[in-house]
Motif scaffolding. Structure first.
Motif, PDB file in Angstrom:
ATOM      1  N   HIS A 102      42.400  -8.141 -28.052  1.00 25.86           N
ATOM      2  CA  HIS A 102      41.445  -8.069 -26.944  1.00 25.86           C
ATOM      3  C   HIS A 102      41.834  -6.945 -25.971  1.00 25.86           C
ATOM      4  O   HIS A 102      40.986  -6.137 -25.573  1.00 25.86           O
ATOM      5  N   HIS A 106      39.902  -3.317 -24.841  1.00 25.46           N
ATOM      6  CA  HIS A 106      39.676  -2.811 -23.479  1.00 25.46           C
ATOM      7  C   HIS A 106      40.285  -1.420 -23.305  1.00 25.46           C
ATOM      8  O   HIS A 106      39.726  -0.587 -22.589  1.00 25.46           O
ATOM      9  N   ASP A 205      35.700 -10.310 -17.032  1.00 25.39           N
ATOM     10  CA  ASP A 205      36.082 -10.757 -18.373  1.00 25.39           C
ATOM     11  C   ASP A 205      36.724 -12.133 -18.297  1.00 25.39           C
ATOM     12  O   ASP A 205      37.503 -12.411 -17.410  1.00 25.39           O
TER      13      ASP A 205
HETATM   14 ZN   LIG Z   1      36.968  -8.402 -22.959  1.00 23.60          ZN
END
Ligand SMILES: [Zn+2]
Length: 239
Positions: A102, A106, A205
């Motif tokens: 993840h 980003h 997020d």
């Molecule tokens: Zn994310």
């Protein structure tokens, strides 16, 4: 209502919680708090187990429903009673891979926006693999190699990753968040959780991330594909 412990401590692997509700038909339990990520924002839900009164239940699926997190219990042992104390354990090997993946995504979207001004239109991931769609008119092999080199430079910068929970009004003043379509958040949401890769990327997020980009490791861009005139998909793997 389930307190979302993973939002403030992504490194919580085990936790104590009370069973607040049991739904027999779906073999699900609601806990007063949880470290299990229920899925969302492209990050899959966690797996693991729940120990209640000496019985170990596999947790096969986790899902958010309103303010509650539902934990789907595998096996065929009789379900625990509401009010029981429980001990949850994540499949940490899998979760940590998802955290690295993840954060890698980003890093990718922060780098691509900074270097080419291209916005993200979607993304998805599984442990150590992910894809992201960008508003790019053309994508070529040499450009992909350039992007791969740039994202690995950012990982090597050992940038801190900071999570904050901000009041809605404050979050809406931040230009970087407006760019990532924060205005699409539903009206009712009073707090916005933000994930910042210091010096590179800032977004609203809900997912779990590593503390520093050095934990991501090497990123390989494995493929790219056209998904339309202004949409190009980039595939990555984390080693
Ligand atoms: Zn994310």
């Amino acid at each position: 209502m389930t307190e979302l412990s993973y939002q403030t401590d992504a490194y919580l692997q085990e936790f104590e919680a009370n069973v607040t509700a049991v739904i027999a038909d779906s073999r699900t339990v609601v806990l007063d708090k949880t470290a299990f990520y229920p899925g969302g924002g492209g990050q899959p839900h966690d797996l693991g187990s729940l120990l209640v009164n000496g019985v170990v239940y596999p947790v096969d699926k986790v899902k958010k429903q309103g303010e509650d997190v539902l934990h789907f219990l595998g096996g065929d042992a009789p379900l625990p009673a509401p009010g029981s104390a429980s001990h949850g354990t994540l499949d940490w090997v899998r979760r940590y891979k998802l955290m690295r993946t993840h954060t890698a995504l980003h890093v990718l979207c922060g780098t691509v926006f900074r270097d080419y001004g291209a916005l993200v239109t979607g993304g998805d991931m599984e442990p150590l693999k992910g894809r992201m769609d960008f508003e790019f008119e053309t994508m070529r092999g040499d450009l992909v190699r350039e992007i791969e080199a740039a994202v690995n430079r950012e990982v090597a910068q050992a940038r801190d990753v900071r999570v904050k929970i901000l009041p809605r009004e404050e979050a809406f003043q931040i230009p970087d968040l407006i760019r990532t379509k924060i205005n699409l958040l539903p009206e009712g949401i009073q707090q916005v959780r933000t994930v910042e890769i210091v010096g590179l990327d800032l977004q609203a997020d809900g997912g779990t991330h590593v503390r520093n980009t050095r934990e991501v490791g090497k990123i390989r861009v494995t493929d790219y594909k056209s998904k339309g005139a202004i949409n190009k998909r980039i595939y990555i793997e984390v080693e």
